[in-house]
Scaffold this motif. Structure first.
Motif, PDB file in Angstrom:
ATOM      1  N   ALA A  13       0.727  -1.216   0.213  1.00 40.45           N
ATOM      2  CA  ALA A  13      -0.040   0.013  -0.126  1.00 40.45           C
ATOM      3  C   ALA A  13       0.833   1.339  -0.010  1.00 40.45           C
ATOM      4  O   ALA A  13       0.763   2.058  -0.973  1.00 40.45           O
ATOM      5  CB  ALA A  13      -0.916   0.010   1.222  1.00 40.45           C
ATOM      6  N   ILE A  33       8.467   6.164   5.536  1.00 40.77           N
ATOM      7  CA  ILE A  33       9.002   5.605   6.839  1.00 40.77           C
ATOM      8  C   ILE A  33       8.497   4.149   6.942  1.00 40.77           C
ATOM      9  O   ILE A  33       7.474   3.841   7.125  1.00 40.77           O
ATOM     10  CB  ILE A  33       8.628   6.335   7.768  1.00 40.77           C
ATOM     11  N   THR A  79      12.797   2.710  11.207  1.00 39.98           N
ATOM     12  CA  THR A  79      12.380   4.047  11.773  1.00 39.98           C
ATOM     13  C   THR A  79      10.725   3.621  12.153  1.00 39.98           C
ATOM     14  O   THR A  79      10.054   3.592  11.369  1.00 39.98           O
ATOM     15  CB  THR A  79      12.536   4.964  11.054  1.00 39.98           C
ATOM     16  N   HIS A  80      10.622   3.756  13.561  1.00 43.56           N
ATOM     17  CA  HIS A  80       9.104   3.329  13.904  1.00 43.56           C
ATOM     18  C   HIS A  80       8.583   4.735  14.380  1.00 43.56           C
ATOM     19  O   HIS A  80       9.140   5.455  15.210  1.00 43.56           O
ATOM     20  CB  HIS A  80       9.499   2.462  15.271  1.00 43.56           C
ATOM     21  N   GLY A 277      -4.693   0.071   2.694  1.00 41.45           N
ATOM     22  CA  GLY A 277      -4.029  -1.141   2.716  1.00 41.45           C
ATOM     23  C   GLY A 277      -4.960  -2.056   3.759  1.00 41.45           C
ATOM     24  O   GLY A 277      -6.177  -1.555   4.307  1.00 41.45           O
ATOM     25  N   GLY A 294      -8.055  -7.800   3.655  1.00 40.83           N
ATOM     26  CA  GLY A 294      -6.557  -8.162   3.755  1.00 40.83           C
ATOM     27  C   GLY A 294      -6.033  -9.003   2.476  1.00 40.83           C
ATOM     28  O   GLY A 294      -5.919 -10.093   2.608  1.00 40.83           O
ATOM     29  N   SER A 295      -5.745  -8.197   1.471  1.00 46.85           N
ATOM     30  CA  SER A 295      -5.254  -8.749   0.254  1.00 46.85           C
ATOM     31  C   SER A 295      -4.548  -7.808  -0.509  1.00 46.85           C
ATOM     32  O   SER A 295      -4.609  -6.453  -0.394  1.00 46.85           O
ATOM     33  CB  SER A 295      -6.521  -9.161  -0.820  1.00 46.85           C
ATOM     34  N   ALA A 299      -4.772  -3.795  -1.287  1.00 42.97           N
ATOM     35  CA  ALA A 299      -3.731  -2.777  -0.697  1.00 42.97           C
ATOM     36  C   ALA A 299      -3.085  -1.808  -1.647  1.00 42.97           C
ATOM     37  O   ALA A 299      -3.136  -0.727  -1.576  1.00 42.97           O
ATOM     38  CB  ALA A 299      -2.834  -3.573   0.407  1.00 42.97           C
ATOM     39  N   TYR A 326      -8.150 -13.441  -3.549  1.00 37.23           N
ATOM     40  CA  TYR A 326      -7.243 -14.122  -2.798  1.00 37.23           C
ATOM     41  C   TYR A 326      -6.989 -15.709  -3.131  1.00 37.23           C
ATOM     42  O   TYR A 326      -8.061 -16.240  -2.772  1.00 37.23           O
ATOM     43  CB  TYR A 326      -7.611 -13.754  -1.328  1.00 37.23           C
TER      44      TYR A 326
HETATM   45  C1  LIG Z   1       2.679 -14.945   4.293  1.00 34.75           C
HETATM   46  C2  LIG Z   1       1.530 -14.178   3.782  1.00 34.75           C
HETATM   47  C3  LIG Z   1       1.014 -14.746   2.684  1.00 34.75           C
HETATM   48  C4  LIG Z   1       0.074 -13.886   1.984  1.00 34.75           C
HETATM   49  N1  LIG Z   1      -0.638 -14.544   0.756  1.00 34.75           N
HETATM   50  C5  LIG Z   1      -1.411 -13.681   0.069  1.00 34.75           C
HETATM   51  C6  LIG Z   1      -2.205 -14.069  -0.923  1.00 34.75           C
HETATM   52  O1  LIG Z   1      -1.635 -15.089  -1.391  1.00 34.75           O
HETATM   53  N2  LIG Z   1      -2.938 -13.372  -1.751  1.00 34.75           N
HETATM   54  C7  LIG Z   1      -3.130 -12.075  -1.068  1.00 34.75           C
HETATM   55  O2  LIG Z   1      -3.964 -11.305  -1.942  1.00 34.75           O
HETATM   56  N3  LIG Z   1      -2.582 -11.643   0.049  1.00 34.75           N
HETATM   57  C8  LIG Z   1      -1.891 -12.433   0.700  1.00 34.75           C
HETATM   58  N4  LIG Z   1      -1.314 -11.974   1.790  1.00 34.75           N
HETATM   59  C9  LIG Z   1      -1.996 -10.630   2.388  1.00 34.75           C
HETATM   60  C10 LIG Z   1      -1.089  -9.438   1.710  1.00 34.75           C
HETATM   61  O3  LIG Z   1       0.104  -9.631   2.081  1.00 34.75           O
HETATM   62  C11 LIG Z   1      -1.451  -8.375   2.591  1.00 34.75           C
HETATM   63  O4  LIG Z   1      -2.986  -8.037   2.332  1.00 34.75           O
HETATM   64  C12 LIG Z   1      -0.666  -7.089   2.027  1.00 34.75           C
HETATM   65  O5  LIG Z   1       0.562  -7.254   1.874  1.00 34.75           O
HETATM   66  C13 LIG Z   1      -1.029  -5.653   3.058  1.00 34.75           C
HETATM   67  O6  LIG Z   1      -0.174  -4.650   2.401  1.00 34.75           O
HETATM   68  P1  LIG Z   1      -0.039  -3.314   3.533  1.00 34.75           P
HETATM   69  O7  LIG Z   1       0.737  -2.310   2.573  1.00 34.75           O
HETATM   70  O8  LIG Z   1      -1.575  -2.889   3.702  1.00 34.75           O
HETATM   71  O9  LIG Z   1       0.443  -3.907   4.837  1.00 34.75           O
HETATM   72  P2  LIG Z   1       1.769  -4.427   5.039  1.00 34.75           P
HETATM   73  O10 LIG Z   1       2.368  -5.180   4.009  1.00 34.75           O
HETATM   74  O11 LIG Z   1       1.781  -5.263   6.511  1.00 34.75           O
HETATM   75  O12 LIG Z   1       2.835  -3.013   5.446  1.00 34.75           O
HETATM   76  C14 LIG Z   1       2.763  -2.398   6.556  1.00 34.75           C
HETATM   77  C15 LIG Z   1       4.095  -2.022   6.989  1.00 34.75           C
HETATM   78  O13 LIG Z   1       4.026  -0.917   7.766  1.00 34.75           O
HETATM   79  C16 LIG Z   1       5.317  -0.980   8.665  1.00 34.75           C
HETATM   80  N5  LIG Z   1       4.786  -0.311   9.965  1.00 34.75           N
HETATM   81  C17 LIG Z   1       3.819  -0.768  10.772  1.00 34.75           C
HETATM   82  N6  LIG Z   1       3.580   0.055  11.809  1.00 34.75           N
HETATM   83  C18 LIG Z   1       4.799   0.954  11.641  1.00 34.75           C
HETATM   84  C19 LIG Z   1       5.194   2.228  12.550  1.00 34.75           C
HETATM   85  N7  LIG Z   1       4.575   2.448  13.553  1.00 34.75           N
HETATM   86  N8  LIG Z   1       6.262   2.870  12.137  1.00 34.75           N
HETATM   87  C20 LIG Z   1       6.882   2.445  10.736  1.00 34.75           C
HETATM   88  N9  LIG Z   1       6.246   1.554  10.078  1.00 34.75           N
HETATM   89  C21 LIG Z   1       5.385   0.707  10.692  1.00 34.75           C
HETATM   90  C22 LIG Z   1       5.423  -2.555   8.822  1.00 34.75           C
HETATM   91  O14 LIG Z   1       6.349  -2.963   9.546  1.00 34.75           O
HETATM   92  C23 LIG Z   1       5.288  -2.912   7.465  1.00 34.75           C
HETATM   93  O15 LIG Z   1       6.241  -3.072   6.842  1.00 34.75           O
HETATM   94  C24 LIG Z   1      -0.387 -12.573   2.636  1.00 34.75           C
HETATM   95  C25 LIG Z   1       0.142 -12.050   3.952  1.00 34.75           C
HETATM   96  C26 LIG Z   1       1.116 -12.864   4.264  1.00 34.75           C
HETATM   97  C27 LIG Z   1       1.952 -12.429   5.588  1.00 34.75           C
END
Ligand SMILES: Cc1cc2nc3c(=O)[nH]c(=O)nc-3n(C[C@H](O)[C@H](O)[C@H](O)COP(=O)(O)OP(=O)(O)OC[C@H]3O[C@@H](n4cnc5c(N)ncnc54)[C@H](O)[C@@H]3O)c2cc1C
Lengths: 417, 78
Positions: A13, A33, A79-80, A277, A294-295, A299, A326
């Protein structure tokens, strides 16, 4: 004046938002970040790495450091973010640094939830979200013989597949009578249970975990279920859901409700703050209510939509209108997909066509809103289109579970009515 | 096999199962990363409909890329 944008989170995302922001706003200051120590990688393929099927890491990275440099995007790794000040338009980090923004995107996803039982953090009990998790799962799985899997959903089954691929004999402990009971009946789940058994993973129903057992070194050796039955295993995978990463929003006034509440434009209740996301509880324009998803594709699209709206002139906002899917790709010759919203709705239809083919569709207010296909994905795109087009299916729902359903059958039925 | 036409180059697509993933593989995608059109095309390729010719600029795959589905499939674009 140069606009400045800050993105918290570098998952798909955040990554897709960064790309879109740069395309829409060539001169803006953009900062991403992340509290992870690596650039954007393919989170949905790290399970294949953990299975040992993709042995190399490089192709799993979607952006390398050059990607950010070429686009003049500042990337802050490790960086958190600890706090947001919406009035001052400032983000604070754990190292005491401040980042000012004109518009902010929160794309922080979730963290796997731990089982609230004794020894759930013992050595050898794995949760799976990051590439670091995948590396330690791969290392441990390679030397393990007996496993336990907990969490009868789309992520839990990845642990089962890892056991299967690594030759680990495992018990898959489930609370109800079938895998993913919120979306599948016993008929549909039965096909998955058979496929799991072929991987040497035995589904155990009406089970779960009361506590884990460890050896003197604190390494897990087994699990005792609520019935008192003990299962041995030195490799444990737990996937029982996510806790959304919203702690740093406390006191910010941003509305949360098990995730961040946004409208169809990905905008929160707070001016200049957007979210995208997994973290969002977004207004789904097709469902006409707030929903979560959650996909990967959802996202990615939400990140792009949020970025467009962060840079858009007044009155030119783009809405998020999307039907996600998914897949489970662990079973040879047995494809599986869930699409839209298969766990909610006011009506459903399902049919089993053979030992390996099953279909279930969910409806709300006479419209298709989601479903699960097992064994044959020929109709995946057609069903997603029907959802997107918000077709009124009153009186025609049974047609959709005809084995040889085709779109033209709906048109013909509509003409007859 | 590339087929020249007046409107631009047309290419021929096919998909073949590969196991294990070749060590020199550089492009890998999970099937959930394909949009609906690419997914339908991929499904037809995998189902053995290997004769698939289309304008090069419309091809949603990279030559040699591997799509991860119920097996690993290498897509050839020529
Ligand atoms: C093992 C696995 C298999 C999957 N398989 C599938 C699939 O087959 N098909 C499908 O559609 N989806 C699948 N998913 C789900 C999919 O990966 C997620 O829906 C998608 O990656 C979400 O993306 P996102 O960017 O919203 O969140 P995320 O990818 O979780 O990214 C969020 C980021 O923010 C960072 N963060 C959090 N808090 C803070 C903070 N306070 N400060 C700084 N950084 C922070 C985290 O460390 C992370 O890097 C799978 C997920 C996993 C774990």
């Amino acid at each position: 004046m140069t606009e400045s944008y800050v993105i918290i989170g570098d998952g798909i995302a955040g990554g897709s938002a960064a790309k879109t922001l740069r395309e829409e706003s060539p001169d803006a200051d953009i900062t991403v970040i992340t509290d992870e120590g690596e650039t954007l990688y393919n989170r949905i393929l790290i399970k294949e790495y953990a299975k040992g099927k993709i042995p190399m890491e490089d192709p799993l990275f979607l952006h390398d450091e050059e990607w950010y440099e070429e686009r003049d995007i500042d990337l802050e790794l490790n960086t958190h973010v600890t706090h947001i000040d919406p009035d001052g338009h400032v983000v604070h980090t754990h190292e005491g640094d401040d980042y000012e923004y004109d518009a902010l995107l929160v794309a922080t996803g979730g963290t796997p939830r731990q089982l609230p039982v004794d020894n759930s953090d013992a050595d050898g009990v794995h949760h799976f979200w990051t590439f670091e998790d995948a590396r330690s799962i791969a290392d441990h799985a390679e030397e393990s013989e007996q496993g336990i899997v907990v969490g009868a959903g789309l992520l839990g089954i990845d642990f089962a597949a890892i056991c299967g691929a690594r030759g680990i004999e495992a018990n898959y402990l489930m609370r109800g009578d079938c895998w993913w009971r919120y979306a599948l009946s016993e008929d549909g789940a039965g096909i998955i249970h058979d496929a799991l058994r072929e991987l040497d993973v035995e589904p155990v129903f009406q089970s779960g975990v009361d506590h884990f057992v460890t050896d003197d070194d604190g390494h897990v050796t087994g699990a005792v279920d609520p019935n008192g039955e003990e299962f041995e295993g030195e490799f444990v995978g737990v996937s029982i859901g996510l806790d959304f990463n919203t702690e740093f929003l406390r006191g910010s006034g941003i509305e949360t409700d098990d995730g961040i509440v946004v409208d169809e434009f990905m905008e929160t209740n707070t001016e200049d703050i957007y979210a995208a996301g997994d973290i969002t509880r977004f207004y789904d324009v097709i469902l006409e209510e707030h929903a979560q998803n959650g996909s990967w594709d959802s996202a990615k699209k939400q990140g792009a939509v949020a970025a467009k709206n962060m840079t858009a002139a007044d009155g030119e906002a783009e809405e998020f209108r999307h039907v996600s899917s998914y897949s489970i790709s662990h079973f040879k010759d047995l494809p599986f997909v869930s699409f839209g919203h298969p766990t909610i709705g006011d009506d459903d239809r399902e049919r089993k066509y053979s030992d390996t083919e099953w279909r279930r569709l969910t409806f709300k207010n006479g419209k298709l809103i989601g479903g699960v296909l097992i064994g044959n994905l020929k109709l995946q795109s057609a069903f997603k289109r029907i959802i997107r087009e918000e077709r009124d299916l009153e009186g025609q729902k049974d047609l959709l579970i005809e084995e040889d359903f085709e779109m033209e059958m709906l048109d013909a039925a509509a003409q007859e009515q | 096999m590339a087929v020249g036409t007046s409107s631009g180059q047309h290419v021929h697509l096919s998909a073949r199962e590969v196991e294990p993933v070749p060590a020199d593989a550089t492009a890998l995608r999970h099937v959930d990363q394909l949009d609906d059109e690419a997914f339908d095309q991929f499904r037809r390729l995998v189902d053995g409909d290997t004769v698939n010719v289309q304008p090069a600029e419309e091809v949603p795959f990279e030559h040699g890329e591997i799509i991860v589905h119920t097996a690993y499939f290498r897509v050839t674009v020529r």
